[in-house]
Design a protein around this motif. Structure first.
Motif, PDB file in Angstrom:
ATOM      1  N   LYS A  84     -10.789   2.640  14.074  1.00 47.92           N
ATOM      2  CA  LYS A  84     -11.443   1.946  12.958  1.00 47.92           C
ATOM      3  C   LYS A  84     -10.841   0.559  12.729  1.00 47.92           C
ATOM      4  N   VAL A  85     -10.290   0.006  13.806  1.00 51.91           N
ATOM      5  CA  VAL A  85      -9.718  -1.346  13.743  1.00 51.91           C
ATOM      6  C   VAL A  85     -10.466  -2.243  14.719  1.00 51.91           C
ATOM      7  N   LEU A  86     -10.874  -3.423  14.238  1.00 44.70           N
ATOM      8  CA  LEU A  86     -11.526  -4.428  15.080  1.00 44.70           C
ATOM      9  C   LEU A  86     -10.574  -5.587  15.303  1.00 44.70           C
ATOM     10  N   ALA A  87     -10.455  -6.004  16.574  1.00 43.45           N
ATOM     11  CA  ALA A  87      -9.626  -7.153  16.926  1.00 43.45           C
ATOM     12  C   ALA A  87     -10.553  -8.277  17.397  1.00 43.45           C
ATOM     13  N   PRO A  88     -10.888  -9.228  16.521  1.00 39.10           N
ATOM     14  CA  PRO A  88     -11.784 -10.319  16.935  1.00 39.10           C
ATOM     15  C   PRO A  88     -11.148 -11.154  18.039  1.00 39.10           C
ATOM     16  N   LYS A  89     -11.948 -11.544  19.012  1.00 37.71           N
ATOM     17  CA  LYS A  89     -11.446 -12.335  20.136  1.00 37.71           C
ATOM     18  C   LYS A  89     -11.479 -13.811  19.760  1.00 37.71           C
ATOM     19  N   ILE A  90     -10.481 -14.199  18.979  1.00 42.48           N
ATOM     20  CA  ILE A  90     -10.341 -15.573  18.502  1.00 42.48           C
ATOM     21  C   ILE A  90      -8.909 -16.021  18.749  1.00 42.48           C
TER      22      ILE A  90
ATOM     23  N   ILE B  68      -1.903  -6.435   5.333  1.00 39.37           N
ATOM     24  CA  ILE B  68      -0.984  -5.488   5.959  1.00 39.37           C
ATOM     25  C   ILE B  68      -0.080  -6.200   6.964  1.00 39.37           C
ATOM     26  N   HIS B  69       1.219  -5.927   6.844  1.00 45.28           N
ATOM     27  CA  HIS B  69       2.211  -6.484   7.757  1.00 45.28           C
ATOM     28  C   HIS B  69       2.483  -5.469   8.867  1.00 45.28           C
ATOM     29  N   GLY B  70       2.122  -5.811  10.092  1.00 42.15           N
ATOM     30  CA  GLY B  70       2.408  -4.932  11.221  1.00 42.15           C
ATOM     31  C   GLY B  70       1.182  -4.212  11.747  1.00 42.15           C
ATOM     32  N   GLU B  71       1.010  -4.254  13.088  1.00 38.78           N
ATOM     33  CA  GLU B  71      -0.164  -3.657  13.732  1.00 38.78           C
ATOM     34  C   GLU B  71      -0.215  -2.142  13.551  1.00 38.78           C
ATOM     35  N   GLU B  72       0.902  -1.459  13.748  1.00 39.02           N
ATOM     36  CA  GLU B  72       0.896  -0.008  13.659  1.00 39.02           C
ATOM     37  C   GLU B  72       0.574   0.478  12.252  1.00 39.02           C
ATOM     38  N   ARG B  73       1.054  -0.248  11.268  1.00 44.25           N
ATOM     39  CA  ARG B  73       0.764   0.130   9.886  1.00 44.25           C
ATOM     40  C   ARG B  73      -0.709  -0.089   9.574  1.00 44.25           C
ATOM     41  N   LEU B  74      -1.303  -1.132  10.124  1.00 41.95           N
ATOM     42  CA  LEU B  74      -2.741  -1.354   9.935  1.00 41.95           C
ATOM     43  C   LEU B  74      -3.531  -0.188  10.511  1.00 41.95           C
ATOM     44  N   LYS B  75      -3.193   0.216  11.734  1.00 39.20           N
ATOM     45  CA  LYS B  75      -3.898   1.333  12.377  1.00 39.20           C
ATOM     46  C   LYS B  75      -3.791   2.604  11.544  1.00 39.20           C
ATOM     47  N   LYS B  76      -2.614   2.843  10.975  1.00 38.78           N
ATOM     48  CA  LYS B  76      -2.400   4.043  10.164  1.00 38.78           C
ATOM     49  C   LYS B  76      -3.282   4.025   8.916  1.00 38.78           C
ATOM     50  N   PHE B  77      -3.283   2.915   8.210  1.00 41.02           N
ATOM     51  CA  PHE B  77      -4.069   2.833   6.981  1.00 41.02           C
ATOM     52  C   PHE B  77      -5.567   2.828   7.259  1.00 41.02           C
ATOM     53  N   ALA B  78      -5.971   2.230   8.383  1.00 36.43           N
ATOM     54  CA  ALA B  78      -7.398   2.159   8.706  1.00 36.43           C
ATOM     55  C   ALA B  78      -8.000   3.536   8.958  1.00 36.43           C
ATOM     56  N   GLU B  79      -7.174   4.493   9.332  1.00 34.81           N
ATOM     57  CA  GLU B  79      -7.671   5.836   9.596  1.00 34.81           C
ATOM     58  C   GLU B  79      -7.946   6.626   8.317  1.00 34.81           C
ATOM     59  N   GLU B  80      -7.512   6.093   7.190  1.00 36.79           N
ATOM     60  CA  GLU B  80      -7.776   6.787   5.924  1.00 36.79           C
ATOM     61  C   GLU B  80      -9.258   6.672   5.569  1.00 36.79           C
ATOM     62  N   ALA B  81      -9.719   7.543   4.690  1.00 34.90           N
ATOM     63  CA  ALA B  81     -11.129   7.547   4.293  1.00 34.90           C
ATOM     64  C   ALA B  81     -11.522   6.222   3.657  1.00 34.90           C
ATOM     65  N   ASP B  82     -12.734   5.764   3.982  1.00 33.60           N
ATOM     66  CA  ASP B  82     -13.317   4.554   3.388  1.00 33.60           C
ATOM     67  C   ASP B  82     -12.500   3.292   3.672  1.00 33.60           C
ATOM     68  N   CYS B  83     -11.847   3.267   4.829  1.00 36.43           N
ATOM     69  CA  CYS B  83     -11.029   2.117   5.217  1.00 36.43           C
ATOM     70  C   CYS B  83     -11.380   1.655   6.632  1.00 36.43           C
ATOM     71  N   ALA B  84     -11.172   0.372   6.887  1.00 33.46           N
ATOM     72  CA  ALA B  84     -11.310  -0.193   8.224  1.00 33.46           C
ATOM     73  C   ALA B  84     -10.402  -1.410   8.303  1.00 33.46           C
ATOM     74  N   GLY B  85      -9.959  -1.744   9.513  1.00 27.92           N
ATOM     75  CA  GLY B  85      -9.001  -2.832   9.668  1.00 27.92           C
ATOM     76  C   GLY B  85      -9.508  -3.959  10.544  1.00 27.92           C
ATOM     77  N   VAL B  86      -8.961  -5.147  10.286  1.00 30.00           N
ATOM     78  CA  VAL B  86      -9.186  -6.310  11.151  1.00 30.00           C
ATOM     79  C   VAL B  86      -7.817  -6.777  11.634  1.00 30.00           C
ATOM     80  N   LEU B  87      -7.624  -6.692  12.938  1.00 30.51           N
ATOM     81  CA  LEU B  87      -6.349  -7.049  13.564  1.00 30.51           C
ATOM     82  C   LEU B  87      -6.419  -8.501  14.022  1.00 30.51           C
TER      83      LEU B  87
ATOM     84  N   ASN C 186       0.810  -1.215   0.000  1.00 29.95           N
ATOM     85  CA  ASN C 186       0.000   0.000   0.000  1.00 29.95           C
ATOM     86  C   ASN C 186       0.844   1.267   0.000  1.00 29.95           C
ATOM     87  N   GLU C 187       2.134   1.108  -0.206  1.00 35.70           N
ATOM     88  CA  GLU C 187       3.043   2.255  -0.112  1.00 35.70           C
ATOM     89  C   GLU C 187       3.961   2.319  -1.332  1.00 35.70           C
ATOM     90  N   ARG C 188       3.397   2.763  -2.429  1.00 32.65           N
ATOM     91  CA  ARG C 188       4.206   2.884  -3.646  1.00 32.65           C
ATOM     92  C   ARG C 188       5.398   3.802  -3.430  1.00 32.65           C
TER      93      ARG C 188
END
Length: 384
Positions: A287-293, A321-340, A30-32
């Protein structure tokens, strides 16, 4: 016991190629800008970057890119940017601020490799995207060399294979500065490589592709095509029959196995968060969900099926996405959400695939974004 290993004549960059190494092409999808910066840093200097296609650019001008890669590979051979060693393997030493991770670069016989699970000596630990497999197959066809980012794991609880190598007086082949540390390689002559292979076959017995599964599957398909036109005698040592990989010991504390997270893009983020929360009990962080599994193949599959169900109805696409912090960063962008996804337990990984099953594609990685393999070693795979 059947031997799934092969000891090739590896290619390594000449000593003058101080700017050669680059991280695996499946990182920073996601980072050209990352890849643009890598290209700018190297300028016209020959490097591994010329021989790869970052997955961030895959699907745009693939035919032209593959032709460019082939030409760069021929130039690397003809201009001696790559030097051929005697038969042997390479001991790698990856140093960071927190640890030193060691691996063994060698090759496997694709006749011993199964990309559909099963109980073979060499097999995949997780699935792969069909589009990626086709892309890597197209890339491998007509390529003079391979330089894969494949990492295979095995289990050697006392790490005797690597510890024995550390007692040897080995020739250093390279020493690169890489992000966050350094990468060194030491030559393992044929007799030492043979002894290491014999020990691993006796102790570990099974070897699993964890990183670069699509590339490994493409190599198997390519070999099946090639061998269809060969005589029995020609099949034995044809270079396309073998596959280069780095082998890591799961029992090594420096081998950090992490989950690959899901980023849902170009969709109604709040609608997705509401939908997914009804499917799984989750902890919400922005905007990140961490399922309890727990990390198990059936649970990861259930997550992927839920995401696919939403995307089919509401539109959008998923990135990995590789890495929790990078997921959080991208999830904050418009029209995005993350699953951790939760962290896997290394001691359970091989148990979970004992039945021959696979983790879903993009379930696991080594060391997050920065822990991937760096391209250094290569190997000729055709007689051209």
């Amino acid at each position: 016991m059947k031997n799934c290993f092969y000891i090739p004549r590896l290619l390594v960059p000449s000593k003058e190629r101080t700017n050669w190494s680059v991280i695996a092409c499946d990182r920073y999808q996601n980072e050209r800008s990352y890849w643009e910066n890598e290209t700018a840093k190297r300028g016209v200097d020959p490097s591994a970057l010329n021989l790869i296609l970052p997955e961030a650019r895959l699907g745009e001008n693939d035919e032209e890119e593959f032709a460019r890669m082939r030409e760069a590979a021929y130039q690397a051979l003809e201009n001696d940017y790559l030097e051929k060693l005697l038969r042997g393997w390479v001991l790698t030493e990856r140093k960071t601020a927190s640890c030193t991770r060691r691996g063994i670069v060698g090759a496997i016989d694709l006749e011993s490799y199964s990309y559909e699970g099963g109980e073979g000596q060499a097999r995949s630990l997780q699935g792969a995207d069909e589009k990626l497999i086709r892309a890597y197959l197209q890339q491998r066809e007509n390529a003079p060399v391979e330089m894969p980012h494949i990492m295979m794991v095995y289990d050697d609880p006392k790490d005797r294979a690597v510890n024995a190598l550390l007692k040897e007086d080995l020739e250093q082949l390279y020493d690169y500065k890489i992000a966050g540390g350094s990468l060194k390689g030491y030559f393992l002559p044929e007799d030492i490589a043979e002894g290491t292979a014999e020990y691993l076959l006796t102790r570990a017995q099974s070897f699993f592709v964890l990183e670069g599964v699509a590339a490994a599957e493409a190599a198997k398909l390519h070999w099946q095509k090639v061998k269809a036109g060969l005589t029995k005698g020609e099949m034995g040592r044809h270079p396309a029959r073998f596959l280069l990989a780095e082998f890591l010991n799961l029992s090594d504390n420096a081998v950090d196995i992490q989950p690959v997270h899901r980023l849902v893009k170009e969709t109604e983020a709040e609608a997705f968060l509401d939908f997914f929360s009804k499917k799984f009990k989750c902890e919400k962080k922005g905007k990140v969900l961490a399922p309890k599994i727990v990390f198990a193949k059936e649970n990861i599959q259930a997550v992927d099926e839920a995401i696919a169900q939403f995307l089919k109805a509401d539109g959008g696409r998923v990135s990995y996405i590789h890495g929790e912090e990078r997921l959080k960063k991208f999830a904050e962008e418009a029209d995005c959400a993350g699953v951790l996804l939760p962290r896997p337990k290394k001691e359970n990984l091989l148990k979970d695939v004992k039945d021959g099953g696979l983790f879903p594609a993009n379930s696991l990685c080594v060391g997050g974004a920065e822990g991937a393999r760096y391209y250094v070693e290569a190997r000729e795979i055709s007689y051209d």
